[in-house]
Scaffold this motif. Structure first.
Motif, short mmCIF file in Angstrom:
data_model
loop_
_atom_site.label_atom_id
_atom_site.label_comp_id
_atom_site.label_asym_id
_atom_site.label_seq_id
_atom_site.Cartn_x
_atom_site.Cartn_y
_atom_site.Cartn_z
N ALA A 263 0.38 -1.28 -0.20
CA ALA A 263 -0.04 0.38 -0.20
C ALA A 263 1.27 1.32 -0.60
N SER A 264 0.13 2.34 -1.00
CA SER A 264 0.94 3.54 -0.75
C SER A 264 0.82 4.26 0.42
N SER A 280 -1.40 0.11 7.88
CA SER A 280 -2.47 -0.71 8.38
C SER A 280 -3.21 -1.47 6.83
N GLN A 281 -2.90 -0.52 6.47
CA GLN A 281 -3.99 -1.07 4.38
C GLN A 281 -3.09 -2.40 4.20
N VAL A 321 -4.26 -4.39 15.17
CA VAL A 321 -4.62 -5.10 13.55
C VAL A 321 -4.35 -6.71 13.94
N LEU A 322 -3.79 -6.64 15.34
CA LEU A 322 -3.16 -8.40 15.85
C LEU A 322 -2.96 -8.29 17.11
N PRO A 323 -4.41 -7.73 18.17
CA PRO A 323 -4.72 -7.29 19.15
C PRO A 323 -4.73 -8.69 20.22
N ASN A 400 4.79 0.69 1.89
CA ASN A 400 4.83 -0.22 2.95
C ASN A 400 4.27 -1.50 1.89
N VAL A 401 4.62 -2.96 2.51
CA VAL A 401 4.97 -4.42 1.92
C VAL A 401 4.99 -4.57 3.22
#
Length: 408
Positions: A263-264, A280-281, A321-323, A400-401
């Motif tokens: 994502a950009s 996050s995306q 995202v990973l609670p 973002n990767v």
């Protein structure tokens, strides 16, 4: 015609400040000892005079003549690629060359060559500049030289997404396999930018640690006293192939590349979005692509640069995202920041965490920043099964990767 099926990580190779092979790097990373050296000779007199550098490495696979013809970033990549191919039990005699691709990530290219030749130009005039300067410094030479050395005649390219370059290369390699264009892809990332001009630029940008009095403690991801990253160099190579292709030749992979998310942020040239919009995306996309639920993730190899903004934002995103609290580490505490190679090195370490059921510690993390609520591995390695792991890579420009790996 597109091909369905899982993607195998069949081989790994590494050249890093922690060692000139996979085993040496993994051992040092698990020990948690910094590789940063004080007062690097090439940086004498600089406001930041330390970095993490590669020591002796097996240059025999590069060849004596090529040591003068190739920039250091290409030499690292060649050595890592040869180790990865041996690990994958592959050689040029085993494959259909037009079906073998090469995709490498690199952020800077041959900056050492550029600086050296520019100095000659200023001191001695245009006639002194080497005719080899251009093929030595252009980033694409990393892929071109590997294809030349291996006789790989499939698609070949270098991708550049700043500090996410190595991860972008791996995701692109996966696409070549899934689309059916390749049976095997040699991928990864490389960088050799520990040079005065590059260090000066990053220092003036305010991203480098200024801890010159204690350089081994300078890279301290997620720590309350962090003040910037530490420059590093090296390379990592991964051999990817479809799992059915590996099985047909009787090779058991180290792990599976289950999915990729990119994502950009479209926010700022160098700063992350304050809410981690792109990160996050990318995390959500990697989970969807891998068909994994958040709770399936046991470990995250964080981008964790040791800069104030990145670590704060990344921690926020991981927690949201990973609670459930997977084990989180940043191996930059040991290795420093390998720029365009970082995503590939950290992907390889995520694969090893799965295979070895071990999560390395975050070196120099003494006092986590208040508000960073993560299950951080500190002091010593954590030994527990890792079914699936994520490797985060974020770069200047809002790239973002996230790569998702799972047990084979």
């Amino acid at each position: 015609m597109p091909v369905t099926g899982q993607i195998a990580v069949s081989g790994l190779g590494m050249v890093t400040p922690a060692g000139s092979c996979v085993d040496a790097t993994w051992r040092r990373v698990c020990e948690g000892g910094s590789t940063v050296a004080a007062s690097h000779p090439g940086l004498a007199g600089m406001p930041v005079d330390f970095c993490a550098s590669v020591g002796e490495f097996d240059s025999s696979v590069v060849g004596r003549r090529n040591l003068y013809r190739l920039d250091r970033f290409v030499q690292f990549m060649l050595a890592a690629a040869h180790e990865a191919l041996a690990d994958a039990a592959l050689s040029a005699a085993d494959w259909d060359a037009p079906r073998v691709g090469v995709v490498i990530g690199c952020g800077m290219g041959g900056v050492a060559t550029w600086e050296r030749q520019h100095g000659r130009f200023l001191r001695q005039g245009p006639e002194s500049v080497s005719p080899l300067m251009i093929p030595m410094m252009t980033p694409n030479s990393a892929a071109g030289e590997i294809a030349l050395a291996l006789g790989a005649r499939g698609p070949g390219m270098v991708v550049s997404t700043a500090c996410a370059s190595g991860a972008t290369a791996i995701a692109t390699a996966r696409d070549l396999l899934v689309s059916g264009q390749c049976d095997i892809v040699v991928t990864g990332g490389t960088e050799a930018a520990n040079t005065p001009l590059t260090v000066a630029a990053f220092a003036n940008l305010g991203t480098l640690s200024q801890r010159c009095e204690d350089p081994t403690a300078a890279s301290r991801p997620f720590d309350a006293e962090r003040d910037g990253f530490v420059m590093a160099e090296g390379a990592a190579a991964l051999v990817l192939e479809r799992a059915d292709h590996a099985a047909a030749r009787g090779h058991r992979p180290r792990a599976l590349l289950a999915g990729c998310g990119s994502a950009s942020e479209a926010h700022h040239p160098t700063a992350p979005h304050p809410e981690g919009r792109g990160a996050s995306q990318a995390l959500h996309a990697a989970l969807r692509h891998a068909d994994l639920a958040a709770v399936d993730i046991d470990h995250v190899n964080a981008h964790g640069t040791s800069t104030v903004l990145n670590d704060q934002v990344e921690a926020l995103v991981i927690r949201q995202v990973l609670p459930h609290g997977p084990l989180v580490t940043s191996t930059k505490g040991v290795l420093g920041h390998l720029l365009g190679a970082a995503g590939a090195v950290e992907a390889a370490l995520a694969v090893l965490a799965i295979q070895q059921a071990t999560v390395p510690p975050t070196a120099n993390l003494q006092d986590p920043t208040p508000g960073i609520d993560l299950n951080l591995v500190t002091k010593s390695a954590a030994h527990q099964p890792v079914r699936a792991a994520l490797s985060n890579s974020f770069g200047f420009g809002g790239h973002n990767v996230v790569l998702a790996f799972c047990a084979a």
